[in-house]
Design an enzyme around this catalytic site. Structure first.
Site: not given
Length: 279
Positions: A2-3, A92, A111, A154
């Site tokens: 997921p983004e 899972h 994971r 930055r």
DNA sequence: AACAAGACCTGCATGC
DNA sequence: TGCATGCAGGTCTTGT
């Protein structure tokens, strides 16, 4: 998985089966994911009605009828799957929701970098998971001026800065690479040097890439993104991500030889870019 | 404060 | 065949 676009896609896919429904049963098949489940989570959810489903940063939010919000993060490998075949749960499948209409939805995450927790709706802005986050990448607040201010001085690379959720929220490894490609900015450039004119190009590039990805149902890597099991197809539109050695397609006949997508590592993550186009 | 590096965890592709 | 290595969509913590 997921983004921002994938999480948005998952939220939209869940609305049809969950919005307005009550949790008839919630089964936790282990005691934790990345963090422990809150005590009594299953009992707290059982009988509650889901009033609203929405995305906040890369989190799936489910506002319940008791003022609480179920917060779900998919980590790297999490999925929400609407079960259609009455198969038995796999290794899972960590959480199984059953609605009052009998629909079964499984949270699957090999994971276990994901998380699931509960918080009061009124306290979300102060919540540990959200209080440090920057502006949402697809929202109106995220602007070139704002990005410039956040990047000023930055010294880290712009690629690493885009993954910093304190600066902008929702951009992950794939879309950071694709956005920088579209904006013609080298991922190695110091973040501070993007503040100003380059930010004017980068912000629209980010918004466009994300909007196109959402329209495509996200990107599917090793598996499906949508709860229905359908594939997102934005991976077909990637210009640089995962395409080391290929032409980025930006060239003309006059292009120099060095026109192939390169892979480097920044902040421990792969970065893909075209050294010719991106400066 | 900013930054780099390591940690968390499993599965898969690759190469020997 | 087995085994080692490296890689994968994201945070979060630790140490400089």
């Amino acid at each position: 998985m997921p983004e921002l676009p994938e999480v948005e896609t998952v939220c939209r896919g869940l609305i049809g089966v969950l919005k307005g429904r009550r949790f008839a049963k919630v089964e936790l098949r282990r005691k934790d994911l990345r963090i422990p489940f809150p005590k009594g989570l299953a009992a707290a959810l059982t009988g509650r009605r889901v009033e609203r489903i929405y995305r906040r940063a890369k989190y799936i939010m489910m506002a319940l009828d008791d003022g609480q919000v179920l917060i779900i993060h998919l980590g790297m490998s999490g999925r929400m799957v609407i079960v259609k075949d009455a198969s038995s749960p796999g290794a899972h499948d960590h959480v199984i929701f059953t609605t009052d209409k009998g629909t079964e939805i499984r949270f699957n995450d090999p994971r276990r970098f994901g998380l699931m927790t509960l918080a009061a709706a009124a306290e979300l802005d102060q919540h540990k998971l959200f209080r440090h986050l920057g502006a949402d990448a697809v929202g109106d607040v995220f602007s070139p001026a704002m990005l410039s201010a956040a990047l000023k001085g930055r010294k880290t690379s712009i690629k690493v800065a885009l993954l910093d959720q304190r600066i902008v929220v929702g951009v992950g490894n794939i879309y950071a690479c694709e956005s920088l490609f579209r904006a013609g900015i080298s991922p190695k450039r110091k973040a501070g040097s993007v503040a100003g004119p380059r930010a004017e190009a980068l912000v629209p590039a980010i918004k466009q890439v994300l909007a196109e990805a959402i329209a495509a149902g996200g990107s599917s890597l090793r598996d499906h993104v949508q709860p229905s099991g359908e594939l997102g197809y934005f991976q077909n539109a990637w210009k640089v991500y995962g395409r080391e050695g290929e032409s980025c397609g930006c060239g003309s006949n006059k292009a120099p030889v060095d026109h192939k997508v390169k892979r480097i590592v920044q902040g421990g993550r792969s970065t893909f870019f075209c050294p010719y186009r991106q400066t």
